[in-house]
Design an enzyme around this catalytic site. Structure first.
Site, PDB file in Angstrom:
ATOM      1  N   GLN A 193      -1.633  -4.846   3.156  1.00 19.14           N
ATOM      2  CA  GLN A 193      -1.785  -5.799   1.798  1.00 19.14           C
ATOM      3  C   GLN A 193      -0.671  -5.340   0.900  1.00 19.14           C
ATOM      4  OE1 GLN A 193      -6.064  -6.108   0.864  1.00 19.14           O
ATOM      5  NE2 GLN A 193      -5.650  -7.653  -0.581  1.00 19.14           N
ATOM      6  N   ASP A 194      -0.947  -4.147  -0.017  1.00 20.46           N
ATOM      7  CA  ASP A 194      -0.007  -3.492  -0.685  1.00 20.46           C
ATOM      8  C   ASP A 194       0.289  -2.085  -0.277  1.00 20.46           C
ATOM      9  OD1 ASP A 194      -2.473  -2.545  -1.995  1.00 20.46           O
ATOM     10  OD2 ASP A 194      -1.613  -3.125  -4.183  1.00 20.46           O
ATOM     11  N   PRO A 195       1.537  -1.697  -0.919  1.00 19.62           N
ATOM     12  CA  PRO A 195       1.696  -0.122  -0.556  1.00 19.62           C
ATOM     13  C   PRO A 195       0.767   0.921  -0.994  1.00 19.62           C
ATOM     14  CG  PRO A 195       3.713  -1.212  -1.499  1.00 19.62           C
ATOM     15  CD  PRO A 195       2.517  -2.170  -1.747  1.00 19.62           C
TER      16      PRO A 195
ATOM     17  N   HIS B  20      -3.153  -2.922  -6.009  1.00 22.69           N
ATOM     18  CA  HIS B  20      -2.870  -4.511  -6.507  1.00 22.69           C
ATOM     19  C   HIS B  20      -2.108  -4.574  -7.747  1.00 22.69           C
ATOM     20  CE1 HIS B  20      -5.350  -4.479  -3.020  1.00 22.69           C
ATOM     21  NE2 HIS B  20      -6.724  -4.166  -3.469  1.00 22.69           N
TER      22      HIS B  20
END
EC number: 3.2.2.27
Length: 227
Positions: A63-65, A134
């Site tokens: 999804q995101d880092p 996010h």
């Protein structure tokens, strides 16, 4: 279908689009303003650096880092050497230990050796503000990574997509399952791993699908990079 095309050939034009310049400009301004942004600038595009388009065998969508210190380095689910494996990766190791004969959980969480063997470790969003999960969603990264998946879908055949959780599955909705292999399971996070990620056997299935195509299977035991 193999290809002689490179990432530059298929997404180079995307990097000239206004939205992409705006995304990069926003991230640069945030760094300039003294905010902590992960991963470091030099690592943002590591997924493409370590796994060229023609070499992609497997895709693992994140999804995101990670948004903690020294974790993210541009490869989904992976952390830098010396940093403890985060909970989702711990569950991936648990699944590997039951799925792959002889797999022993490594003492690190660096998955660079997977990337070097053809596992594209791609996050949907390529940057994040420290401590703010996010925080860089909806900046434009999603548009870019949609184009990346579309390029794989159109220019390759037989790629194994591992889509874990609703976010990855939605992202991979348009992958042509007649051309590629799409395996779905819940996300390995502690919140959902027990709902079917543990026991999904995706790692051995991916290798079987590669071997059926005459390709070298992935050695799923992560090796530390040679410094």
């Amino acid at each position: 279908m193999s290809t002689s095309l490179t990432w530059h050939d298929v997404i180079g034009k995307e990097k000239e689009q206004p939205y992409f310049h705006e995304t990069l400009a926003f991230v640069a301004a945030e760094r300039q303003a003294g905010k902590t942004i992960y991963p470091p600038q030099k690592d943002v595009f590591n997924a493409f650096r370590y796994t060229e388009l023609a070499d992609v065998k497997v895709v693992i969508l994140g999804q995101d880092p990670y948004h903690g210190p020294n974790q993210a380095h541009g490869l989904s689910f992976s952390v830098l050497p010396g940093v403890p494996a985060p909970p989702s990766l711990v569950n991936m190791y648990k699944e590997l230990a039951t799925d792959i004969p002889g797999f022993e959980r490594p003492s690190h969480g660096c998955l660079q050796s997977w990337a070097e063997q053809g596992v594209l470790l791609l996050n949907t969003v390529l940057t994040v503000e420290g401590g703010q999960a996010h925080s860089h969603a909806k900046l434009g990264w999603e548009t870019f990574t949609d184009k990346v998946i579309a390029a794989l879908n159109e220019n390759r055949e037989g790629v194994v997509f591992l889509l874990w959780g609703a976010h990855a599955q939605k992202k991979g909705n348009f992958i042509d399952s007649n051309r590629h292999h799409v395996l779905k399971a819940p996300h390995p996070s502690p919140l959902s791993a027990h709902r079917g990620f543990l026991g999904c056997r995706h790692f051995s299935q991916a290798n079987q699908l590669l071997v059926q195509q005459g390709l070298q299977p992935i050695d799923w035991l992560p090796q530390l990079p040679q410094s």
